[in-house]
Scaffold this active site. Structure first.
Site, mmCIF file in Angstrom:
data_model
loop_
_atom_site.group_PDB
_atom_site.id
_atom_site.type_symbol
_atom_site.label_atom_id
_atom_site.label_comp_id
_atom_site.label_asym_id
_atom_site.label_seq_id
_atom_site.Cartn_x
_atom_site.Cartn_y
_atom_site.Cartn_z
ATOM 1 N N LYS A 116 48.325 28.839 31.439
ATOM 2 C CA LYS A 116 48.481 30.023 32.290
ATOM 3 C C LYS A 116 49.915 30.250 32.748
ATOM 4 C CE LYS A 116 43.845 30.923 33.265
ATOM 5 N NZ LYS A 116 43.250 29.804 32.513
ATOM 6 N N GLU A 200 50.359 32.598 43.321
ATOM 7 C CA GLU A 200 50.661 34.028 43.303
ATOM 8 C C GLU A 200 49.967 34.737 44.453
ATOM 9 O OE1 GLU A 200 49.408 34.736 39.245
ATOM 10 O OE2 GLU A 200 47.362 35.189 39.867
ATOM 11 N N GLU A 274 43.081 40.276 29.745
ATOM 12 C CA GLU A 274 42.376 40.466 31.016
ATOM 13 C C GLU A 274 43.338 40.868 32.122
ATOM 14 O OE1 GLU A 274 39.076 36.876 30.758
ATOM 15 O OE2 GLU A 274 40.165 37.194 32.615
ATOM 16 N N GLU A 287 44.995 36.771 31.994
ATOM 17 C CA GLU A 287 45.068 35.861 30.853
ATOM 18 C C GLU A 287 44.683 36.604 29.583
ATOM 19 O OE1 GLU A 287 41.235 33.157 31.014
ATOM 20 O OE2 GLU A 287 42.034 33.423 33.025
ATOM 21 N N ASN A 289 42.392 36.250 26.142
ATOM 22 C CA ASN A 289 41.368 35.482 25.437
ATOM 23 C C ASN A 289 41.546 35.709 23.948
ATOM 24 O OD1 ASN A 289 40.181 34.593 27.884
ATOM 25 N ND2 ASN A 289 39.269 36.620 28.081
ATOM 26 N N PHE A 347 19.339 31.206 41.083
ATOM 27 C CA PHE A 347 19.750 31.388 39.687
ATOM 28 C C PHE A 347 19.783 30.063 38.921
ATOM 29 C CE2 PHE A 347 21.371 34.988 42.053
ATOM 30 C CZ PHE A 347 21.032 36.066 41.255
HETATM 31 C C1 MV4 Z 1 42.860 36.084 40.931
HETATM 32 C C2 MV4 Z 1 42.099 36.803 41.873
HETATM 33 C C3 MV4 Z 1 42.787 37.409 42.898
HETATM 34 N N1 MV4 Z 1 44.137 37.305 42.994
HETATM 35 N N2 MV4 Z 1 44.200 36.018 41.054
HETATM 36 C C4 MV4 Z 1 39.157 34.182 38.586
HETATM 37 C C5 MV4 Z 1 39.088 33.466 37.275
HETATM 38 C C6 MV4 Z 1 40.485 33.348 36.809
HETATM 39 N N3 MV4 Z 1 40.573 33.696 35.424
HETATM 40 C C7 MV4 Z 1 41.295 34.270 37.664
HETATM 41 N N4 MV4 Z 1 40.451 34.720 38.732
HETATM 42 C C8 MV4 Z 1 40.944 35.445 39.766
HETATM 43 N N5 MV4 Z 1 42.286 35.439 39.903
HETATM 44 C C9 MV4 Z 1 44.798 36.609 42.077
HETATM 45 N N6 MV4 Z 1 46.124 36.510 42.182
HETATM 46 C C10 MV4 Z 1 40.723 36.856 41.724
HETATM 47 C C11 MV4 Z 1 40.130 36.166 40.678
HETATM 48 C C12 MV4 Z 1 38.713 36.258 40.585
HETATM 49 C C13 MV4 Z 1 38.096 36.958 39.555
HETATM 50 C C14 MV4 Z 1 38.826 37.559 38.542
HETATM 51 C C15 MV4 Z 1 38.211 38.239 37.532
HETATM 52 C C16 MV4 Z 1 36.833 38.326 37.508
HETATM 53 C C17 MV4 Z 1 36.078 37.733 38.492
HETATM 54 C C18 MV4 Z 1 36.694 37.035 39.516
HETATM 55 C C19 MV4 Z 1 35.932 36.443 40.522
HETATM 56 C C20 MV4 Z 1 36.544 35.759 41.522
HETATM 57 C C21 MV4 Z 1 37.926 35.652 41.553
#
Ligand code: MV4
Length: 651
Positions: A116, A200, A274, A287, A289, A347
């Site tokens: 990442k 961040e 994403e 990120e 995929n 669930f």
């Molecule tokens: C975040 C965020 C809020 N702010 N980054 C969750 C999984 C990982 N791939 C990154 N994620 C998140 N990063 C910042 N700076 C909120 C999430 C997040 C989220 C992101 C996408 C889809 C569902 C999520 C559920 C909870 C938190």
């Protein structure tokens, strides 16, 4: 073009890849573990090779066994599907060494996006919008606090090797940063063997919107976006394309940035970039995929493209014969993931046999991607997804209504499933308005889901359907010509009605309402299909003596239809209260109680480990689905447990 392809996967995605190969005239080789001997992907492939025990680590994750299977069958290329080996750069390198073609991106692109911190640096350098923060490794808690102060609170602490929410912490103060940094680092070290952490700005209530890209040796195109904001604990539940949130300018900017990133790593094949999007439509890269994704069908429905076909063609050296301006965006598509899980029990995965399994038929604009059939077993070795249900329509409202009808026409018995919950989600007023966020399920279903109560219109429709079903059960093929008086009990509430008509067409008159019903249902049939008034509907009917159960759009009602004198007597009978099972931890499967993690009187928080049950050589950790206090211990370590046997009781 390849003559023979091996599919290094199982379940619905293996079936999906086989279907595209068949259309392209390519022979297919399935691989299977001992648990999948009788599964659909094995039957549909031209050839199949056994690759070991049920545990993925010894079968679907074994590079050696998969390469050997390809060599033995003369397959020239391998499609990895998703999960398993699909994003392992080492797998791609092993295939190259063995002279096999990987149907996916180059190993270098996978490796670049697997980290990442590195992928964020690459994205920023390629002009992609990234979350404000510090792009680099953070040495200790003191540095973390200093950086968080510069970024401004709240911040998010993330593991560079993270995924699925692991090693992720929100911090709203200096104390939380110091504490969160240490916790995230130790979690990252134990989960990924990589303790690098970055920080961040925390984006509140974000939406998850991702861009599908498709690249050959020259072109790189974006195939619009998918919105996947409806998730539960980092597990996607509903996805759609396009996003109801994007305007054309944002869509174009996101698409072009996704392409810029893909180009920066010399990407080939299908991939997904994403983003999280805030309330003001600012978007930030999260990120990339480097695989085909579970939710790719919604993109296929709106673009008319077969992504698996293009992955195969690109891997074989073909070039895309269309450009960005030829990528169409037609209508709206929604996907729901049908899981073997019990929404009423936090669930919890529900394993067992699909005693009855019938995918929706006779509903317009529906696609089902599944890897199972009636009689198949949902085991605990793999992901508990049963099927993906996808609907398409000219607009979002049509796609939603088709989804609700398709969910009602999807008949699964033998295990618990989330079909009623999915219907409640897509029927929720907030979902219909498109006001989505990644907190949607937590906010709208804070206590899980145990059925919705039908509104007054639906209740009258269900009274009419119950009256019709009860009348057909009573009179079979020869209903009386004259009106009959009956009382329809729905969840014990009496609705007096008169029923009059034929086996396909009746009028049901109740107190203050009258409904004309046309439809078909024969005694024993799982589905009523028809129309009540002008509303067409599908209702599931299960015999449950002495009456039957109706399921419709997330509502489940116990029905009983009797003559008025019987109803008068029934109403005098005391109601036998079933035990309140929510107060118990029940064994989800027959097995051995290995250990208890709690004592009598102990307070527990949702998510905490309660007990370990071993079944089929697998240890299953049972966790608290809500906060509470243990009032009694009902079983001891070493006990053999029946399914649904009580292990603990809560206050
Ligand atoms: C975040 C965020 C809020 N702010 N980054 C969750 C999984 C990982 N791939 C990154 N994620 C998140 N990063 C910042 N700076 C909120 C999430 C997040 C989220 C992101 C996408 C889809 C569902 C999520 C559920 C909870 C938190």
């Amino acid at each position: 073009m390849f003559k023979k392809i091996l599919i290094a996967n199982r379940g619905e995605i293996a079936v999906r890849v086989i279907q595209s190969c068949r259309r392209l005239g390519i022979a297919t080789v399935a691989v299977y573990s001992e648990a999948d001997r009788d599964s659909l992907h094995v039957e549909l492939a031209d050839e199949a090779v056994a690759i070991g025990p049920a545990a993925s680590s010894e079968s679907y994750l074994s590079i050696e066994k998969i390469v050997a299977a390809a060599k033995a069958t003369g397959a020239e290329a391998i499609h990895p599907g998703f999960g398993f080996l699909s994003e392992k750069a080492a797998f791609v390198e092993a295939l190259e060494k063995a002279g096999l073609v990987f149907i996916g991106p180059p190993a270098a692109a996978i490796a670049a996006m697997g980290d990442k911190i590195e992928s964020k640096k690459l994205a920023a350098a390629a002009g992609v919008s990234t979350v404000p923060g510090y792009i680099g490794e953070i040495a200790d808690a003191a540095e973390a606090v200093k950086i968080a102060g510069e970024i401004g609170y709240p911040v998010m602490i993330k593991a560079s090797a993270g995924g699925g929410g692991k090693g992720m912490r929100i911090a709203r103060s200096e104390a939380e940063v110091a504490e969160g940094f240490r916790a995230a680092r130790s979690e990252a070290k134990s989960s990924f063997g990589d303790e690098r952490i970055f920080i961040e700005k925390y984006v509140e209530e974000p939406r998850h919107i991702e861009i599908q890209v498709l690249a050959d040796a020259e072109r790189c195109l974006y195939l619009w976006e998918r919105e996947c904001s409806i998730q539960r604990r980092h597990q996607k539940v509903v996805e759609e394309a396009p996003s109801p949130f994007l305007d054309e300018a944002t869509r174009k900017a996101m698409g072009e940035q996704a392409v810029a990133l893909a180009r920066a790593v010399d990407y080939r094949s299908a991939g997904t970039v994403e983003f999280i999007v805030d309330r003001e439509r600012n978007f930030y890269f999260l990120e990339m995929n480097t695989r085909l994704q579970v939710e790719h069908p919604v993109t296929e429905m709106i673009t008319g493209l077969d992504l698996v076909e293009w992955m195969i063609r690109i891997a074989a050296g073909e070039t895309l014969p269309f450009g960005q301006h030829q990528v169409k965006r037609d209508g709206w598509a929604i996907e729901t993931r049908v899981y073997a899980e019990d929404p009423a029990r936090g669930f919890l995965p529900s394993i067992g046999r699909l005693v009855q399994y019938a995918e929706p038929r006779l509903v317009e604009g529906v696609r089902v991607d599944s890897g199972v059939r009636a009689g198949a077993e949902i085991s605990m070795f793999y992901d508990p997804m049963i099927a993906k249900l996808v609907t398409h329509g000219p607009d979002r409202e049509t796609a939603i209504q088709r989804m609700r009808t398709a969910l009602d026409a999807f008949h699964i018995r033998g295990i618990r499933h989330n079909i009623g919950f999915l219907s409640a989600v897509v029927g929720h007023p907030r979902f219909r308005e498109g006001r989505l966020s990644t907190n949607f399920i937590a906010e709208e279903f804070p206590d899980g889901f145990s059925g919705v109560a039908p509104g007054p219109d639906d209740l009258h429709r269900l009274v009419a359907v119950a009256a019709f079903v009860g009348w057909r059960r009573e009179f079979r093929a020869s209903p009386p010509a004259a009106p009959v008086e009956r009382v329809v009990f729905l969840d014990r509430v009496p609705h007096p009605v008169t029923i009059e008509g034929t086996t396909v067409d009746v009028v049901v008159r109740g107190q203050g309402f009258e409904r004309e019903l046309r439809g078909t249902w024969e005694p024993g049939a799982p589905l009523f299909r028809g129309a009540v008034g002008s509303r067409s509907l599908v209702v599931q009917v299960d015999a449950e003596e002495p009456g039957f159960r109706l399921s419709f759009e997330g509502a489940e009602l116990l029905a009983l239809v009797v003559a008025p004198p019987v109803a008068a007597l029934l109403e005098l009978m005391p109601v036998k209260q079933p035990p309140d099972l929510s107060k118990f931890l029940l064994s989800p499967m027959p097995g051995l109680l290995v250990s208890l993690a709690v004592e009598q009187g102990q307070e527990v928080k949702a998510g905490e480990e309660l007990a370990v049950v071993e079944a089929m050589k697998m240890e299953n950790v049972l966790r608290a689905t809500a906060d509470g206090r243990v009032s009694a211990i009902k079983a001891s370590p070493g006990d053999s447990l029946a399914v649904d046997q009580a292990i603990l009781e809560f206050e």
